[in-house]
Scaffold this active site. Structure first.
Site, PDB file in Angstrom:
ATOM      1  N   SER A  71       0.830  -1.204   0.000  1.00  0.00           N
ATOM      2  CA  SER A  71       0.000   0.000   0.000  1.00  0.00           C
ATOM      3  C   SER A  71       0.864   1.254   0.000  1.00  0.00           C
ATOM      4  CB  SER A  71      -0.915   0.009   1.227  1.00  0.00           C
ATOM      5  OG  SER A  71      -1.738  -1.138   1.249  1.00  0.00           O
TER       6      SER A  71
HETATM    7  N1  SAH Z   1      -1.110  -3.930   3.641  1.00  0.00           N
HETATM    8  C1  SAH Z   1      -0.570  -4.726   2.579  1.00  0.00           C
HETATM    9  C2  SAH Z   1      -1.475  -4.585   1.371  1.00  0.00           C
HETATM   10  C3  SAH Z   1      -1.385  -5.713   0.426  1.00  0.00           C
HETATM   11  S1  SAH Z   1      -2.524  -5.623  -0.925  1.00  0.00           S
HETATM   12  C4  SAH Z   1       0.836  -4.256   2.246  1.00  0.00           C
HETATM   13  O1  SAH Z   1       1.146  -3.100   2.547  1.00  0.00           O
HETATM   14  O2  SAH Z   1       1.609  -5.016   1.694  1.00  0.00           O
HETATM   15  C5  SAH Z   1      -3.922  -6.490  -0.286  1.00  0.00           C
HETATM   16  C6  SAH Z   1      -3.719  -7.911   0.157  1.00  0.00           C
HETATM   17  O3  SAH Z   1      -4.997  -8.437   0.491  1.00  0.00           O
HETATM   18  C7  SAH Z   1      -3.137  -8.847  -0.903  1.00  0.00           C
HETATM   19  O4  SAH Z   1      -2.001  -9.457  -0.411  1.00  0.00           O
HETATM   20  C8  SAH Z   1      -4.267  -9.851  -1.162  1.00  0.00           C
HETATM   21  O5  SAH Z   1      -3.809 -11.164  -1.444  1.00  0.00           O
HETATM   22  C9  SAH Z   1      -5.005  -9.813   0.165  1.00  0.00           C
HETATM   23  N2  SAH Z   1      -6.392 -10.281   0.095  1.00  0.00           N
HETATM   24  C10 SAH Z   1      -7.310 -10.092  -0.883  1.00  0.00           C
HETATM   25  N3  SAH Z   1      -8.470 -10.683  -0.566  1.00  0.00           N
HETATM   26  C11 SAH Z   1      -8.302 -11.264   0.662  1.00  0.00           C
HETATM   27  C12 SAH Z   1      -9.131 -12.036   1.534  1.00  0.00           C
HETATM   28  N4  SAH Z   1     -10.412 -12.335   1.236  1.00  0.00           N
HETATM   29  N5  SAH Z   1      -8.619 -12.458   2.704  1.00  0.00           N
HETATM   30  C13 SAH Z   1      -7.334 -12.180   3.049  1.00  0.00           C
HETATM   31  N6  SAH Z   1      -6.492 -11.459   2.272  1.00  0.00           N
HETATM   32  C14 SAH Z   1      -6.965 -11.004   1.089  1.00  0.00           C
END
Ligand code: SAH
Length: 227
Positions: A71
């Site tokens: 993010s």
């Molecule tokens: N805060 C993280 C953001 C990653 S992007 C960072 O800074 O790296 C969002 C993440 O949500 C991805 O890794 C994706 O795989 C995960 N995601 C999407 N749908 C999801 C779900 N239903 N349950 C758990 N994780 C999920």
């Protein structure tokens, strides 16, 4: 609290580039000084591929593999600020149990860690989850619990939570997450289709659930089921 960052890539992350980022966040509505300090101290370059480390202190999302992104720092700061009680609540740490949905590379988890007694973090992609856990362990984070699962369901066995942060966007706020919010608890979540997402804060008050619009945002979708 975190341990010492390793020295990997440290030459690319001068105090000045970090300082510029903090200044920019301050100009864009991040007023909580504890959150700004936290963004200053977490080594974001250790959460991305070495080839992208030189861009780690730009205020942008960056790819972390499997079609996902780390993010944008401004979004991480905004969400963290939004779940903290006013004046940080005076407690040390200010929050008890915090649920994070979408561990990704673990950067938001690292930013949250000192503000919570325990962070419970869920990721649906096992590979990302493993890498995040290894990285956060190496960095010395001890108050994080990991789950490979579907964030739509929350983490019922650990509920209720003082705060819930969701790092990917569903069409609507999942009912299970609302149910797992403690009295006074805050849920911060992006909602809506790509290109039209709104970051919402839902607070459980004595009078019911109160919804606030925090900002227009852009997140990857929250996907049902495990990867
Ligand atoms: N805060 C993280 C953001 C990653 S992007 C960072 O800074 O790296 C969002 C993440 O949500 C991805 O890794 C994706 O795989 C995960 N995601 C999407 N749908 C999801 C779900 N239903 N349950 C758990 N994780 C999920």
């Amino acid at each position: 609290m975190s341990g010492q960052p390793t020295s990997r890539g440290i030459g690319m992350t001068s105090a000045r580039t970090r300082e510029r980022l903090i200044q920019r966040l301050g100009e864009n509505g991040i007023s909580n000084t504890a959150v700004l300090e936290r963004i200053r101290s977490v080594p974001r370059h250790l959460f991305v591929d070495e080839a992208l480390a030189s861009r780690a202190y730009e205020d942008t999302a960056l790819p972390i593999g499997q079609g996902q992104t780390i993010s944008q720092p401004w979004v991480v700061a905004l969400m963290t600020q939004a779940v903290l009680p006013p004046g940080n609540g005076g407690g040390v740490p200010p929050l008890g149990k915090v649920l994070e949905v979408g561990t990704g590379c673990g950067y938001q988890t690292a930013v949250l860690s000192p503000f919570a007694r325990t962070v419970f973090t869920i990721e649906r992609l096992a590979g990302l989850q493993r890498a995040a856990r290894t990285r956060l362990n190496e960095l010395g984070f001890g108050n994080i619990r990991y789950r490979h699962g579907d964030g739509f369901q929350g983490w019922p066995g650990q509920a209720p939570f003082d705060a819930i942060l969701v790092a990917a966007a569903p069409a609507d706020v999942p009912e299970a997450l609302l149910e797992q919010l403690a009295p006074g608890g805050r849920l911060v979540i992006p909602v809506g289709p790509a290109g039209q997402q709104e970051l919402l804060r839902v607070t459980r008050t004595p009078d019911g659930l109160q919804r606030e619009l925090l900002s227009q945002v852009s997140f990857v979708p929250l996907v049902e089921g495990m990867g």
